[in-house]
Design a protein around this motif. Structure first.
Motif, PDB file in Angstrom:
ATOM      1  N   UNK A 178       0.809  -1.222   0.000  1.00  0.00           N
ATOM      2  CA  UNK A 178       0.000   0.000   0.000  1.00  0.00           C
ATOM      3  C   UNK A 178       0.842   1.271   0.000  1.00  0.00           C
ATOM      4  N   UNK A 179       2.090   1.193   0.432  1.00  0.00           N
ATOM      5  CA  UNK A 179       2.892   2.410   0.558  1.00  0.00           C
ATOM      6  C   UNK A 179       3.676   2.766  -0.692  1.00  0.00           C
ATOM      7  N   UNK A 180       3.653   1.911  -1.696  1.00  0.00           N
ATOM      8  CA  UNK A 180       4.359   2.253  -2.930  1.00  0.00           C
ATOM      9  C   UNK A 180       3.440   2.002  -4.106  1.00  0.00           C
ATOM     10  N   UNK A 181       3.764   2.603  -5.226  1.00  0.00           N
ATOM     11  CA  UNK A 181       2.945   2.414  -6.420  1.00  0.00           C
ATOM     12  C   UNK A 181       2.730   3.712  -7.154  1.00  0.00           C
ATOM     13  N   UNK A 182       1.510   3.923  -7.639  1.00  0.00           N
ATOM     14  CA  UNK A 182       1.142   5.080  -8.454  1.00  0.00           C
ATOM     15  C   UNK A 182       2.009   5.151  -9.710  1.00  0.00           C
ATOM     16  N   UNK A 183       2.222   4.027 -10.312  1.00  0.00           N
ATOM     17  CA  UNK A 183       2.979   4.009 -11.563  1.00  0.00           C
ATOM     18  C   UNK A 183       4.412   3.598 -11.337  1.00  0.00           C
ATOM     19  N   UNK A 184       5.178   3.638 -12.405  1.00  0.00           N
ATOM     20  CA  UNK A 184       6.577   3.238 -12.316  1.00  0.00           C
ATOM     21  C   UNK A 184       7.433   4.092 -13.221  1.00  0.00           C
ATOM     22  N   UNK A 185       8.731   4.045 -12.932  1.00  0.00           N
ATOM     23  CA  UNK A 185       9.696   4.836 -13.684  1.00  0.00           C
ATOM     24  C   UNK A 185      10.849   3.892 -13.980  1.00  0.00           C
ATOM     25  N   UNK A 186      11.071   3.563 -15.240  1.00  0.00           N
ATOM     26  CA  UNK A 186      12.109   2.567 -15.566  1.00  0.00           C
ATOM     27  C   UNK A 186      13.125   3.161 -16.528  1.00  0.00           C
TER      28      UNK A 186
END
Lengths: 204, 204
Positions: A178-186
């Motif tokens: 629940x504390x991480x997410x909202x998309x990703x950056x690769x």
């Protein structure tokens, strides 16, 4: 709640064939509340060296500024960029200096060394290096990331396949945290180019 | 608890803060101005421990002015935000300031910007943000109604929606709010939203 879980983060780095990929989530939170969904956790030190910092955001920002400062001094003195192995030792030393009052960060370092050989490593908040040949993970979603990477990783992946693998591992892991997410950056880095991509996952 | 929030519109940024000065159950005054005009084109809204708030924000204000005197040009909003973060970060492990800050500014070639700086010196550039118990209501209202490029009327309308929500749903809701705006013409007070006027000596 642990101080490492105050802001929430997820980081992963993976080795491919003469390339590497480093990915992070994009959430900046304050415990249960989400402040921003475009937070940058991965920074470029130079064209062939990337640093991701998970953990407490304020310490990640301070540590990043200190490291850029040290690398710029190194560049002035040595007239060249730092090798990833050297940089990892620098980060480790900087963290251990604060052994009894540490930075609450877990760095992930990924770079291309001599002969374009990919190098990845992570360390704990007091600088204990963990070198790996395949992948390294950090952050609140690290346990999920270990499982996802272990099952999805193959040796000698080409950049495109590596990107797919890192993305799928990252998104499926942060969906369980629940504390991480909202998309990703690769970032996928080869000797010739750096490809930066934003992932759209479950935005919650 | 104090509520501070703000957003960026089309060519301007707006900051709103409640104006109650509270100690435990006692309201000392309800027309306290917590949005400081930092310089001609910057606003600083601060919430947190009373003494720290006044002391720290004045310290930032004077240092911003000093830079302008020494160098002949004003700091950009980003520079002021990073300076503020630096001061908070340096003090963090010695004598921390318990002040949460929203810094809004207008720069000639960049336009309006808003920075979130929490008390442990996490810095992030945002379009909309809030601190305090009021943030639980404001952030949701802004997530629903905010869009980039809002006019002043639309933005003030959204601000009023947030204030109505805080007054309706927060158990110890602050009665009065101050709204300040910064655009190309400078930083200035826009309006007060008062539901309780300080009686003053005349009433007695």
């Amino acid at each position: 709640m642990s101080i490492f879980e105050y802001n929430g983060s997820a980081l992963v780095a993976m080795v491919g064939k003469n390339c590497f990929a480093i990915g992070s989530d994009r959430r900046l939170g304050v415990q249960l509340q989400t402040i921003a969904t475009d937070f940058q956790r991965i920074s470029k030190i130079h064209d062939r060296l990337f640093l991701g910092l998970s953990g407490l955001a304020t310490d990640a920002q301070t540590l990043y500024q200190k490291l850029v400062f040290r690398h710029k001094l190194y560049q002035l003195r040595e007239e060249r960029d730092m090798k990833p192995e050297t940089f990892a030792s620098l980060v480790s030393a900087l963290l251990y200096e604060k052994r009894f009052g540490p930075f609450f960060c877990q760095p992930v370092i990924a770079g291309l060394g001599d002969d374009d050989k990919p190098f990845i490593c992570t360390m704990d908040s007091i600088g204990a290096k963990e070198l790996a040949k395949d992948f390294v993970v950090a952050g609140t979603a690290s346990e999920s990331l270990y499982g996802a990477c272990e099952s999805m990783f193959k040796e000698n992946m080409e950049p495109e396949e590596l990107f797919e693998t890192v993305s799928q591992a990252l998104l499926s892991s942060v969906d369980r945290d629940c504390l991480s997410g909202w998309g990703g950056h690769v970032y996928v880095v080869t000797p010739t180019e750096v490809k930066e991509r934003i992932l759209k996952g479950r935005m919650d | 608890m104090e509520s501070v929030f703000g957003l960026v519109g089309d060519g301007f940024a707006i900051l709103v803060a409640d104006s109650s000065a509270v100690h435990s159950i006692l309201v000392h005054k309800s027309n306290e101005d917590k949005v400081m005009i930092l310089d001609s084109h910057k606003l600083l809204a601060a919430s947190g421990e009373g003494g720290d708030r006044a002391q720290f924000t004045e310290y930032i204000q004077k240092n911003v002015a000093l830079y302008q005197f020494r160098n002949g040009i004003p700091l950009t909003t980003a520079a002021a935000a990073n300076f503020t973060r630096g001061e908070l970060a340096t003090a963090l492990r010695k004598n921390p300031y318990f002040v949460n800050i929203l810094l809004a500014g207008y720069d000639k070639d960049i336009g309006p910007s808003l920075y979130y700086i929490d008390y442990i010196a996490t810095l992030h550039k945002i379009e909309k943000g809030a601190f305090g118990y009021g943030s639980y209501f404001c952030l949701s209202m802004m997530d629903r109604h905010y869009h980039s490029g809002m006019t002043v009327e639309e933005a003030v309308d959204l601000v009023d929606k947030c204030i109505v929500e805080i007054r309706a749903r927060l158990v110890v809701a602050p009665p009065n709010f101050v709204i300040k705006i910064v655009d190309k013409d400078g930083a200035r007070e826009y309006a007060w939203r008062e539901s309780v006027k300080d009686a003053g000596l005349a009433a007695a």
